[in-house]
Structures are given as C-alpha cells and as structure tokens.
Design a protein around this motif. Structure first.
Motif, PDB file in Angstrom:
ATOM      1  N   PHE A 270     -48.187  11.694 -20.863  1.00 31.63           N
ATOM      2  CA  PHE A 270     -47.192  10.641 -20.674  1.00 31.63           C
ATOM      3  C   PHE A 270     -47.771   9.390 -20.025  1.00 31.63           C
ATOM      4  CE2 PHE A 270     -43.939   8.103 -18.759  1.00 31.63           C
ATOM      5  CZ  PHE A 270     -43.187   7.844 -19.893  1.00 31.63           C
ATOM      6  N   ALA A 271     -48.098   9.481 -18.741  1.00 31.13           N
ATOM      7  CA  ALA A 271     -48.395   8.246 -17.996  1.00 31.13           C
ATOM      8  C   ALA A 271     -49.596   7.494 -18.567  1.00 31.13           C
ATOM      9  CB  ALA A 271     -48.601   8.577 -16.523  1.00 31.13           C
ATOM     10  N   SER A 272     -50.717   8.186 -18.751  1.00 37.49           N
ATOM     11  CA  SER A 272     -51.907   7.453 -19.197  1.00 37.49           C
ATOM     12  C   SER A 272     -51.727   6.950 -20.632  1.00 37.49           C
ATOM     13  CB  SER A 272     -53.159   8.313 -19.062  1.00 37.49           C
ATOM     14  OG  SER A 272     -53.089   9.425 -19.917  1.00 37.49           O
ATOM     15  N   LYS A 273     -51.110   7.740 -21.474  1.00 35.82           N
ATOM     16  CA  LYS A 273     -50.935   7.317 -22.869  1.00 35.82           C
ATOM     17  C   LYS A 273     -49.953   6.156 -23.000  1.00 35.82           C
ATOM     18  CE  LYS A 273     -52.672  11.034 -25.420  1.00 35.82           C
ATOM     19  NZ  LYS A 273     -53.250  11.552 -24.180  1.00 35.82           N
ATOM     20  N   SER A 274     -48.923   6.180 -22.143  1.00 34.07           N
ATOM     21  CA  SER A 274     -47.887   5.156 -22.288  1.00 34.07           C
ATOM     22  C   SER A 274     -48.442   3.754 -22.099  1.00 34.07           C
ATOM     23  CB  SER A 274     -46.763   5.394 -21.277  1.00 34.07           C
ATOM     24  OG  SER A 274     -46.071   6.575 -21.629  1.00 34.07           O
ATOM     25  N   VAL A 275     -49.555   3.647 -21.395  1.00 36.63           N
ATOM     26  CA  VAL A 275     -50.141   2.332 -21.165  1.00 36.63           C
ATOM     27  C   VAL A 275     -50.501   1.667 -22.499  1.00 36.63           C
ATOM     28  CG1 VAL A 275     -52.118   1.147 -20.142  1.00 36.63           C
ATOM     29  CG2 VAL A 275     -50.952   2.945 -18.859  1.00 36.63           C
ATOM     30  N   SER A 276     -50.907   2.476 -23.472  1.00 42.63           N
ATOM     31  CA  SER A 276     -51.322   1.837 -24.722  1.00 42.63           C
ATOM     32  C   SER A 276     -50.686   2.385 -25.999  1.00 42.63           C
ATOM     33  CB  SER A 276     -52.847   1.905 -24.863  1.00 42.63           C
ATOM     34  OG  SER A 276     -53.264   3.244 -24.927  1.00 42.63           O
ATOM     35  N   MET A 277     -50.006   3.528 -25.932  1.00 43.41           N
ATOM     36  CA  MET A 277     -49.609   4.111 -27.223  1.00 43.41           C
ATOM     37  C   MET A 277     -48.388   3.446 -27.851  1.00 43.41           C
ATOM     38  SD  MET A 277     -47.888   7.862 -26.865  1.00 43.41           S
ATOM     39  CE  MET A 277     -46.506   8.229 -25.821  1.00 43.41           C
ATOM     40  N   TYR A 278     -47.783   2.526 -27.137  1.00 39.55           N
ATOM     41  CA  TYR A 278     -46.636   1.844 -27.730  1.00 39.55           C
ATOM     42  C   TYR A 278     -47.031   0.488 -28.322  1.00 39.55           C
ATOM     43  CZ  TYR A 278     -44.033   5.607 -25.588  1.00 39.55           C
ATOM     44  OH  TYR A 278     -43.569   6.849 -25.239  1.00 39.55           O
ATOM     45  N   GLY A 279     -48.314   0.359 -28.615  1.00 41.92           N
ATOM     46  CA  GLY A 279     -48.755  -0.813 -29.356  1.00 41.92           C
ATOM     47  C   GLY A 279     -49.132  -1.996 -28.489  1.00 41.92           C
ATOM     48  N   LYS A 280     -48.345  -2.274 -27.447  1.00 39.96           N
ATOM     49  CA  LYS A 280     -48.730  -3.329 -26.512  1.00 39.96           C
ATOM     50  C   LYS A 280     -48.916  -2.683 -25.150  1.00 39.96           C
ATOM     51  CE  LYS A 280     -44.186  -4.790 -27.443  1.00 39.96           C
ATOM     52  NZ  LYS A 280     -44.117  -4.042 -28.707  1.00 39.96           N
ATOM     53  N   ARG A 281     -49.642  -3.381 -24.308  1.00 38.77           N
ATOM     54  CA  ARG A 281     -49.941  -2.790 -23.015  1.00 38.77           C
ATOM     55  C   ARG A 281     -48.680  -2.672 -22.166  1.00 38.77           C
ATOM     56  NH1 ARG A 281     -54.469  -1.205 -20.455  1.00 38.77           N
ATOM     57  NH2 ARG A 281     -54.270  -1.140 -18.180  1.00 38.77           N
ATOM     58  N   LEU A 282     -48.450  -1.479 -21.662  1.00 42.85           N
ATOM     59  CA  LEU A 282     -47.304  -1.217 -20.791  1.00 42.85           C
ATOM     60  C   LEU A 282     -47.879  -0.896 -19.410  1.00 42.85           C
ATOM     61  CD1 LEU A 282     -44.291  -0.522 -20.278  1.00 42.85           C
ATOM     62  CD2 LEU A 282     -44.736   1.743 -21.201  1.00 42.85           C
ATOM     63  N   PRO A 283     -47.875  -1.895 -18.526  1.00 42.42           N
ATOM     64  CA  PRO A 283     -48.534  -1.657 -17.237  1.00 42.42           C
ATOM     65  C   PRO A 283     -47.745  -0.676 -16.376  1.00 42.42           C
ATOM     66  CG  PRO A 283     -47.878  -3.986 -17.502  1.00 42.42           C
ATOM     67  CD  PRO A 283     -47.236  -3.221 -18.599  1.00 42.42           C
ATOM     68  N   LEU A 284     -48.437   0.254 -15.762  1.00 44.42           N
ATOM     69  CA  LEU A 284     -47.794   1.210 -14.853  1.00 44.42           C
ATOM     70  C   LEU A 284     -48.574   1.195 -13.543  1.00 44.42           C
ATOM     71  CD1 LEU A 284     -47.176   4.297 -17.202  1.00 44.42           C
ATOM     72  CD2 LEU A 284     -45.506   2.600 -16.459  1.00 44.42           C
ATOM     73  N   ARG A 285     -47.863   0.930 -12.454  1.00 45.74           N
ATOM     74  CA  ARG A 285     -48.518   0.942 -11.136  1.00 45.74           C
ATOM     75  C   ARG A 285     -48.224   2.279 -10.482  1.00 45.74           C
ATOM     76  NH1 ARG A 285     -46.028  -3.934 -10.473  1.00 45.74           N
ATOM     77  NH2 ARG A 285     -44.765  -3.058  -8.779  1.00 45.74           N
ATOM     78  N   MET A 286     -49.173   3.164 -10.588  1.00 48.07           N
ATOM     79  CA  MET A 286     -48.926   4.509 -10.069  1.00 48.07           C
ATOM     80  C   MET A 286     -50.223   5.188  -9.676  1.00 48.07           C
ATOM     81  SD  MET A 286     -47.536   7.227 -12.853  1.00 48.07           S
ATOM     82  CE  MET A 286     -47.863   8.943 -12.501  1.00 48.07           C
TER      83      MET A 286
ATOM     84  N   THR B 222     -55.118  -1.451  -3.355  1.00 47.83           N
ATOM     85  CA  THR B 222     -54.880  -2.723  -4.046  1.00 47.83           C
ATOM     86  C   THR B 222     -55.621  -2.734  -5.386  1.00 47.83           C
ATOM     87  OG1 THR B 222     -54.628  -3.836  -1.939  1.00 47.83           O
ATOM     88  CG2 THR B 222     -55.081  -5.233  -3.846  1.00 47.83           C
ATOM     89  N   ALA B 223     -56.872  -2.292  -5.331  1.00 44.65           N
ATOM     90  CA  ALA B 223     -57.672  -2.284  -6.568  1.00 44.65           C
ATOM     91  C   ALA B 223     -57.053  -1.344  -7.599  1.00 44.65           C
ATOM     92  CB  ALA B 223     -59.108  -1.866  -6.263  1.00 44.65           C
ATOM     93  N   MET B 224     -56.623  -0.183  -7.174  1.00 41.25           N
ATOM     94  CA  MET B 224     -56.045   0.792  -8.113  1.00 41.25           C
ATOM     95  C   MET B 224     -54.782   0.217  -8.753  1.00 41.25           C
ATOM     96  SD  MET B 224     -56.528   4.628  -6.518  1.00 41.25           S
ATOM     97  CE  MET B 224     -55.904   4.390  -4.869  1.00 41.25           C
ATOM     98  N   LEU B 225     -53.931  -0.352  -7.914  1.00 47.62           N
ATOM     99  CA  LEU B 225     -52.642  -0.815  -8.437  1.00 47.62           C
ATOM    100  C   LEU B 225     -52.820  -2.030  -9.336  1.00 47.62           C
ATOM    101  CD1 LEU B 225     -50.588  -0.142  -5.217  1.00 47.62           C
ATOM    102  CD2 LEU B 225     -50.476   1.125  -7.373  1.00 47.62           C
ATOM    103  N   GLN B 226     -53.855  -2.819  -9.048  1.00 53.59           N
ATOM    104  CA  GLN B 226     -54.102  -3.992  -9.889  1.00 53.59           C
ATOM    105  C   GLN B 226     -54.530  -3.609 -11.299  1.00 53.59           C
ATOM    106  OE1 GLN B 226     -56.825  -6.435  -7.701  1.00 53.59           O
ATOM    107  NE2 GLN B 226     -55.186  -7.696  -6.817  1.00 53.59           N
ATOM    108  N   ARG B 227     -55.023  -2.398 -11.479  1.00 51.89           N
ATOM    109  CA  ARG B 227     -55.446  -2.009 -12.818  1.00 51.89           C
ATOM    110  C   ARG B 227     -54.265  -1.843 -13.766  1.00 51.89           C
ATOM    111  NH1 ARG B 227     -60.433  -1.049 -13.842  1.00 51.89           N
ATOM    112  NH2 ARG B 227     -60.131   0.366 -15.594  1.00 51.89           N
ATOM    113  N   GLY B 228     -53.085  -1.673 -13.191  1.00 45.75           N
ATOM    114  CA  GLY B 228     -51.905  -1.572 -14.063  1.00 45.75           C
ATOM    115  C   GLY B 228     -51.939  -0.357 -14.966  1.00 45.75           C
ATOM    116  N   GLU B 229     -52.621   0.684 -14.521  1.00 44.93           N
ATOM    117  CA  GLU B 229     -52.587   1.938 -15.259  1.00 44.93           C
ATOM    118  C   GLU B 229     -52.641   3.070 -14.236  1.00 44.93           C
ATOM    119  OE1 GLU B 229     -56.072   1.555 -17.727  1.00 44.93           O
ATOM    120  OE2 GLU B 229     -57.298   2.710 -16.349  1.00 44.93           O
ATOM    121  N   PRO B 230     -52.191   4.258 -14.601  1.00 44.38           N
ATOM    122  CA  PRO B 230     -52.193   5.347 -13.629  1.00 44.38           C
ATOM    123  C   PRO B 230     -53.595   5.613 -13.089  1.00 44.38           C
ATOM    124  CG  PRO B 230     -51.024   5.973 -15.630  1.00 44.38           C
ATOM    125  CD  PRO B 230     -51.642   4.652 -15.906  1.00 44.38           C
ATOM    126  N   CYS B 231     -53.654   5.923 -11.817  1.00 39.95           N
ATOM    127  CA  CYS B 231     -54.928   6.264 -11.179  1.00 39.95           C
ATOM    128  C   CYS B 231     -54.770   7.600 -10.465  1.00 39.95           C
ATOM    129  CB  CYS B 231     -55.318   5.224 -10.133  1.00 39.95           C
ATOM    130  SG  CYS B 231     -55.668   3.599 -10.818  1.00 39.95           S
TER     131      CYS B 231
END
Ligand SMILES: Cc1ncc(C[n+]2csc(CCOP(=O)(O)OP(=O)(O)O)c2C)c(N)n1
Lengths: 324, 305
Positions: free
Chosen positions: A94-110, A156-165
């Motif tokens: 779910f989380a890691s795939k959702s960032v890109s599998m919907y065609g456009k980038r879906l940023p997740l701060r988590m 800060t660095a993790m959350l700035q990536r806009g993808e699950p870490c």
C-alpha cells in the motif's frame, strides 16, 4: 545527551513544529511512554495527536498511511522492529506503491520507526535487523538512527522525501551518548554522511550504519593501537536508496561494509554491488562484507555474542582484508 | 446465494439512475467483449449483477467523503465520477487514463477515491482517513467496499476494532455475492458477517432488496449516523452474474441461473419496458461509441516524477 533523549526531543520538536503530525503505536502513551521510552512526555503535551493503539501492527501502519493520505504527517512506532513483518503488506503493497502506482506522484509523509537489533538478550523474535527485507522497494526509503546524526534533522530529511520511510533504531544506541567518539578520532560531516577517521589516507574504509558505528570505532581504535592500521568510518543516514556518489571521495583501495544483519541477502551486498559498478578498478579486492552469522539470534548472552557481528568481527575482517 | 430474493416489482427509477445502472452494465459487458477479442491487457473483474449497489449509494455519499474500492470497482468509480472515458482509457492504457495506465482496472486514485488490489488492505487505511475526517472535517465519512471473501483477512478485524473503539465515521459496504473467486461463502466463512460486526459492537444492516429507491430510503438514516461517528457495516446480499474475472466461471448451472433470476436488468426490463428500452438502446450505443473512441486514442504515457 543520550541518543534516546535526542530522539525523544526530535519527536517533541516534530509535533511542536507540525500541527498535522501524529505519533501512534502500542503503549506509546504517558506515563509509560513506549517500550523504550522514546515517546515519553509526548501524549501529555500533545493529547489527541499521540495515539495508543491495540496490538495491531498492520492496522496501525495502515492508519498512519490513511493519515498521510489525507495530508498529515504520521510517525508509527513498531514496538520491536521484528513485528514490522505484520505491517509488511501495508508498507510494501500500500504505502510505498501508492506513491507512484496511481500514475502521478502521491506524496505521503510517513515514518515507521523500528527499534532494531540484538545485544540485549531479547531472543530470536525480538532482536532482528529487518533492514534487508525492505531493500529495493520502489517508493520506500530506509534510514538508520546514528549517534552522529541529529534525529530532528533526520526526521526533516525523511519527511521531505514525500514517501514512506522506515527508520531503524538500533536499540543499543538508546543509552549511548550522541556524538561520542574517542578523542583520537576526528569527526566530519559531508552532507548526510558522517566521516570519522584519523588521517587523510587511511588503510581501509568501513561503511557502517548508525547501529554499527560504535562497534566499528572500537575496532578502529584497537587496530590502530595494536596493528598501526588506520581506518575511516563512513556512516550514511539513509541506507536506501544509497547516495553512492557522496561516498566516492572518501573511499580507498580497501573497503568493508559492516552491519548487524544476519548473513544472506544483506544491505551490505547491495552496497558492495553499487560500489563495484562505480569503483571496481580502484579497489584492491572486492568489497568485504561483515555481518552476523546465518542464524537465529539466541537469547543467552554467550550464544548471542557468538552470532552477532561486533567489534572483534570487524577487527578480524579488516586484518584479513589488508592481508590480501 | 442460491435463493431468489425479492420477487416484487421493482419501483420506477429516475432516468438518471437507470442510465447509470445501464452505463455500468454495458461498460462491463463491453470489457468482457474486448477481453474476448484480446484487446485488453491483463485481467478485469466485472460487477455484472451488482451495479445497483453503488448506484443506490450514490446520492448518499458526497464529494467530501472518501471511497475505497476493490478489484471489482468499475461500478464504484462510475457511480462516483460518471467518467467512462477515463476509466476505459485506464483499463486500455490509452491517453486520458485516470492514472496514466499505471494502475489499471484495480488501482485507481482520483480525488477522494482510491482502489487497490489487495483484499482487506484498505480497511486500516480507511480507518486512518476516517480518523482524520472526524477531526478535520466532521460530517464526512470513509466508505470501503469489500466482498464476503475479504472477511478472511485479519486487517478487516483490526480495522473494525479501531473503528468501534475510536468511534470513526467508517462505512463498510459488503457486497456479499455468495462467492469469492471459486469458493462459496459457505466454504470459507464460519458464523456470519452480522455476528462478526456485533463482536466489535459495530452496527450491521442487511440489504436483500435490489430496488434502488427502497435501498436508498432504508440506508439514508443509517449513513447519517455514520457521519455522526457511528461505524456501520451494510451487507448487500447480491449476485455475481459474470465470471470472477474473465472466463473462469466454474459455478454449477443452478448457481448461475439463480444469479440470472435475480438480475435487476431483466426484472426492470419486464417491470418498466418503455423506459428501459428507450434508455438501454441509448446507453448501449453510447458505450460502443466510447469504446471505439478510446481504442483509437494514442497509448497513455507515464510521467514519472
Ligand atoms: C490478499 C489477497 N489475497 C488474494 C487475492 C486474489 N483475489 C482477488 S479477488 C478474490 C476474491 C475476493 O472475494 P470477495 O471478497 O468475496 O469479492 P468478490 O470477488 O466476490 O467481489 C481473490 C481471492 C487478492 N487480491 N488479495
């Protein structure tokens, strides 16, 4: 300041600075403050944004993803990193795939925090280093806590990536001091990379994540005092994707990667591959891997120390690498 | 489900509702046809026979509500967006695809609509979204569609526990079509969905009707309660008319016949022939035109960032 206090302060700072930030996990509420006390004081100061959950790692990670999906910042604590296995689906599918599998980038701060590793006699299901199971997942970054990286900045660095870490916290670091190093060593930062050495042209370079740093430094000290072997330690904050370019200027002819993971499909194997692609012709031999034995992690102290990679494993590996 | 449901006359629907029902029906039939001709990649799961579920819910859900759909989600999407072009383009990998053709039939995200292909996975996520809504946008809800087979997943129970414990505005819509892929519900579920919801103190409502008006009337007050942070499981006893995906139907003939006997499409045609035939012809032609138009488009492009 102890590493645990620095991490606790980082979470306080995050909740302070970001009104959308949530911290959730099992037993994280005060006065208990988490199994390792990392969340102490948070629920008193930020009631409502610090959420104690049932023993449901899959669901709490999914809830974190749902919070991130609706624009919040979510930090989930897995009580013992081993249990992140129960959240594997939420993280991987779910989380890691959702960032890109919907065609456009879906940023997740988590961020999913995983207290990691052995050395405390908790036994086979409470001592693992789970990093390797998550290497190479598109949309997922892996970070490891280190005494040389301020946790607030790492968050800060993790959350700035806009993808699950995933944030791996070697449990033995909690009680150690930040930035602690024998005065014989010099400590520098080059971007996200911590560089610790004695001189400009070391005999050997050791790449190790945060949890392995103090063991590597102990080995480096005896190596120089007893064998006059000089080493350099490189500690990256982000394990995956690895910034290889940042490492290149600090490498030499002999390189080792040291980690606590048990043998087989290790992070170090990935690092070695990346380095071989870039600097094969500059190396005296292949990058050497230092890791724990291919074994479950036993409980009894004498058995556990036979399995886990530590100071002496690194010491021996360096000598072997330099011999040929 | 082998028994026949309501044998009563279906009440007359507004043209817009009937058109939507027919749109979903002909969309799905078109997909099976395209698959049959080898014009689609991969697989798809049609909601033939179940179209009335999302159509009934359509006016009860607003644009502030989040919808989580599953593998059998074309009806859910069309009821939300009335965008057959975008959906077909997504399934066919053509320009104008909702998700660039990356997600395909079962991975779609648009505004507050999200579907994914792992059973049960979306419930905890929906619980997290409901938690956000409860705080940030009181009155809005998160709705999750799942099938009966998905009740085999632990994630469902972890999420129900949270929804009840935290009083989340979570609406779980169960499309109980009596079968999961090839496994009848009776072979995979002990007890009942009602009993499972009750175990968590979550209200359960059973819908056996296929009458859109009737279903809506019964659900309206219940959905309002969900907005007031009382989670709800609505279980539709429904029928899967087609195969699980494509051409993989091993059901005995009487089970397929029972699904046909309960099909709203045939029943509505009998009950309201004039309105039905007028719109059916129209929508069928419309879907044909959409399929032709979308098939002629250039391939979709994935703009990775
Ligand atoms: C975790 C998981 N396991 C298995 C599958 C494969 N699969 C896709 S649909 C399906 C059946 C689902 O049954 P049900 O929930 O009753 O929904 P229905 O297909 O009847 O609409 C299965 C087993 C899956 N997608 N996810």
């Amino acid at each position: 300041m102890r590493v645990a206090e620095n991490l606790n302060a980082a979470l306080h700072g995050l909740l302070d600075d970001d009104p959308t930030a949530y911290v959730l996990g099992e037993d994280v509420l005060d006065p208990y403050g988490g199994a390792f006390k990392i969340t102490k004081g948070l629920s008193m100061r930020f009631p409502g944004r610090v959420i104690g959950t049932p023993i449901s790692e899959g669901a709490l990670t999914g809830v974190a993803a749902g919070l991130a999906l609706t624009g919040n910042t979510a930090v989930a604590e897995i009580m013992f990193g081993d249990f992140v296995a129960l959240a594997f689906d939420q993280i991987c599918n779910f989380a890691s795939k959702s960032v890109s599998m919907y065609g456009k980038r879906l940023p997740l701060r988590m961020v999913v925090r995983c207290p990691t590793g052995g050395g405390r006699g908790y036994g086979p299901t409470h001592s693992q280093s789970m990093q390797k199971h998550f290497v190479g997942m598109p949309g997922l970054s892996l970070y490891e806590m280190s005494p040389f990286h301020d946790n607030r900045a790492v968050f800060t660095a993790m959350l700035q990536r806009g993808e699950p870490c995933l944030f791996f916290e070697d449990k033995v670091l909690y009680t150690r001091q930040m930035d602690q190093v024998d005065p014989m060593f010099r400590v520098r930062r080059d971007g996200e990379l911590a560089v610790i050495d004695l001189e400009d042209r070391p005999d050997c370079v050791i790449i190790a994540p945060g949890g392995m740093a103090h063991r590597t430094l102990a080995a480096m000290k005896t190596l120089v005092l007893q064998q006059e072997i000089s080493c350099r330690l490189l500690v990256p904050s982000r394990l995956y994707p690895l910034d290889v370019d940042a490492m290149l200027p600090h490498l030499g002819e002999v390189v080792l990667v040291a980690e606590e993971s048990t043998a087989g499909g290790t992070w170090g194997g990935e690092v070695a591959h990346l380095l071989h692609e870039r600097v094969w012709d500059r190396l005296r031999g292949p990058v050497r891997l230092v890791h724990s034995r291919a074994s479950v992690i036993p409980t009894a102290a004498h058995l556990e120390s036979e399995v886990l990679a530590g100071e002496s494993t690194i010491h021996d590996a360096v000598r072997k690498a330099l011999r040929g | 489900m082998t028994e026949t449901l309501d044998r009563l006359r279906l009440s007359r629907l507004g043209d817009d509702d009937l058109e939507l029902l027919l749109l979903v029906r002909h969309f799905e039939l078109k997909l099976l046809e395209l698959y049959g001709r080898g014009e689609l990649n991969g697989t798809t799961h049609t909601c033939l026979g179940q179209e009335y579920v999302p159509v009934s819910l359509r006016p009860l859900l607003g644009e502030h509500d989040h919808i989580f759909s599953n593998h059998r989600g074309h009806g859910h999407y069309l009821a939300r967006f009335a965008d057959p072009h975008g959906l077909l383009a997504e399934i066919m990998g053509r320009e104008g695809a909702v998700c660039g053709g990356v997600g395909g039939s079962q991975h779609i995200h648009r505004d507050r609509y999200l579907s994914t292909g792992v059973q049960g996975e979306s419930l905890p996520v929906a619980a997290g979204v409901a938690l956000h809504l409860k705080r940030a946008e009181p009155g809005a809800l998160a709705c999750v569609y799942i099938g009966d087979g998905t009740w085999g997943e632990g994630a469902v129970y972890e999420a129900l526990n949270l929804a009840s414990l935290w009083r989340l505005p979570l609406l779980v819509v169960v499309e109980n079509n009596g079968i999961a892929q090839s496994t009848p519900t009776t072979s995979q579920m002990a007890g009942s969905i009602a009993g499972r919801a009750a175990a968590f103190g979550v209200k359960h409502h059973l819908v056996v009707s296929t009458d859109v008006n009737e279903i809506r009337t019964s659900l309206e007050p219940l959905v309002t309660e969900v907005r007031d942070c009382r989670p709800l499981v609505v279980e539709f006893v429904t029928h899967r008319l087609g195969p699980h995906s494509k051409g993989d139907d091993i059901r005995p003939a009487d089970a397929v016949q029972a699904a046909r006997d309960n099909d709203w499409y045939v029943r509505y045609a009998n009950d309201h022939p004039d309105q039905f035939h007028r719109l059916d012809r129209l929508v069928r032609a419309e879907v044909q035109a959409i399929a032709d138009e979308v098939a002629a488009r250039p391939l979709s492009r994935w703009e990775e960032s």
